[in-house]
Scaffold this motif. Sequence first.
Motif, short mmCIF file in Angstrom:
data_model
loop_
_atom_site.label_atom_id
_atom_site.label_comp_id
_atom_site.label_asym_id
_atom_site.label_seq_id
_atom_site.Cartn_x
_atom_site.Cartn_y
_atom_site.Cartn_z
N ALA A 209 -10.29 -10.38 -48.23
CA ALA A 209 -9.77 -11.59 -48.87
C ALA A 209 -10.77 -12.75 -48.71
O ALA A 209 -11.01 -13.52 -49.65
N TRP B 59 -12.68 -14.63 -51.75
CA TRP B 59 -11.85 -15.84 -51.88
C TRP B 59 -12.12 -16.58 -53.18
O TRP B 59 -11.24 -17.23 -53.74
N THR C 156 0.17 -15.20 -60.06
CA THR C 156 -0.73 -14.56 -59.12
C THR C 156 -2.13 -14.61 -59.70
O THR C 156 -2.33 -14.87 -60.87
N SER C 157 -3.10 -14.36 -58.85
CA SER C 157 -4.47 -14.37 -59.31
C SER C 157 -4.66 -13.32 -60.39
O SER C 157 -4.12 -12.23 -60.32
N ASP D 268 0.06 -17.07 -56.28
CA ASP D 268 0.80 -16.53 -55.14
C ASP D 268 -0.16 -15.80 -54.21
O ASP D 268 -0.48 -14.63 -54.40
N CYS D 269 -0.58 -16.48 -53.15
CA CYS D 269 -1.57 -15.90 -52.24
C CYS D 269 -0.99 -14.70 -51.48
O CYS D 269 -1.69 -13.72 -51.22
N ARG D 270 0.27 -14.77 -51.16
CA ARG D 270 0.87 -13.67 -50.40
C ARG D 270 0.85 -12.38 -51.22
O ARG D 270 0.53 -11.31 -50.71
N TRP E 143 -1.22 -11.68 -53.56
CA TRP E 143 -2.64 -11.29 -53.64
C TRP E 143 -3.05 -10.53 -52.38
O TRP E 143 -3.70 -9.49 -52.44
N ASP F 87 -4.24 -21.47 -47.15
CA ASP F 87 -3.49 -20.63 -48.09
C ASP F 87 -3.33 -19.17 -47.65
O ASP F 87 -2.35 -18.52 -48.03
N ALA F 88 -4.29 -18.65 -46.91
CA ALA F 88 -4.26 -17.20 -46.61
C ALA F 88 -3.77 -16.89 -45.19
O ALA F 88 -2.97 -15.99 -45.00
N PHE G 125 -9.70 -15.79 -55.89
CA PHE G 125 -8.29 -16.20 -55.79
C PHE G 125 -8.08 -17.46 -56.61
O PHE G 125 -8.85 -18.43 -56.51
#
Lengths: 217, 87
Positions: free
Chosen positions: A68, A72, A7-8, A80-82, A84, A35-36, A75
């Motif tokens: 977000a 951005w 993850t970020s 794992d964008c979800r 985040w 991605d988002a 990120f």
Amino acid sequence: MGNAQGTSTSDPDLVPQVADRRDGGSSKDESFTRDALPWMEDVYRFAHSLTHETADAQDIVQETYLRAFRSWHTFEPGSDCRRWLFTICRNAFLRSRQRTRLEVEVTDADADAIAGAREHGAMIADGTDRLLATLDLGPALDRAVAGLDAPFRAAVILVDVEDQSYEAAAQILGVPIGTVRSRLFRARRQLQQQLREYARDAGLDPSAGPGQERGDA
Amino acid sequence: MPDGIREIECLATVRLLWDYLDSELDETRMREVEHHLAACQACLPHAVFGQRLLDALHAIRDRHAMPPTVRAEVVAALRAAGYSRGP
């Protein structure tokens, strides 16, 4: 199960909320779209589990995506964008509630696991287990999940519905893993109790055997 | 007994059952619970019921759809903030 993706490393709420144009707005928009945006349904489900209100959930989703988008640049591509987005969503919810904490008394997860098995043992003994095997659990579970207190509901939605690991859910909710585990096991025990009630309320008499409605001769 | 794992009792199995169903145990623990469940008629029904509960919970994904207007409203808000694409 579990989510092996990273993850970020940046907390989106700790950085200035400014759009980063270092790689050009077009590139940013493209990666954000890719991605988002695909996770909006997932973010909505999580937001709804927190707010319990459709309109509030919509507001939280919008706030989540705006934050977000503005953050951005923090990120980490490939992470794992979800997860985040879930973290931003949870923070947006807390902010909307003026920092109402998603905290409840920590319970003994092992005790709840054992109590849950005992409850199931009682269901086997009184026949509700066999009856539930013949029923669609969906409607009962929808009501039962909606009736959980928000911290328990959030743990169930993240782990059981959104397939987050205990570790990921803990990170998203800002609590220790043990707290996620205890909330999860307590919630599942409560859901199990609700299902037992559901079998009874469905007009089914366990003592009559599976599939026989109360009053049948 | 398979190599590298210990015999565990029913109480330990029940305590670990949710972690097992969530795949949150290490490999050895997973195998120990699995081995116990394969041989214990008392514990296996708890695991079967637990898995059914988890499967039914996961199906909430399909029933709790986001209202169709939300996506358009979010994208409109993003555009006002400088976003120039559309889904």
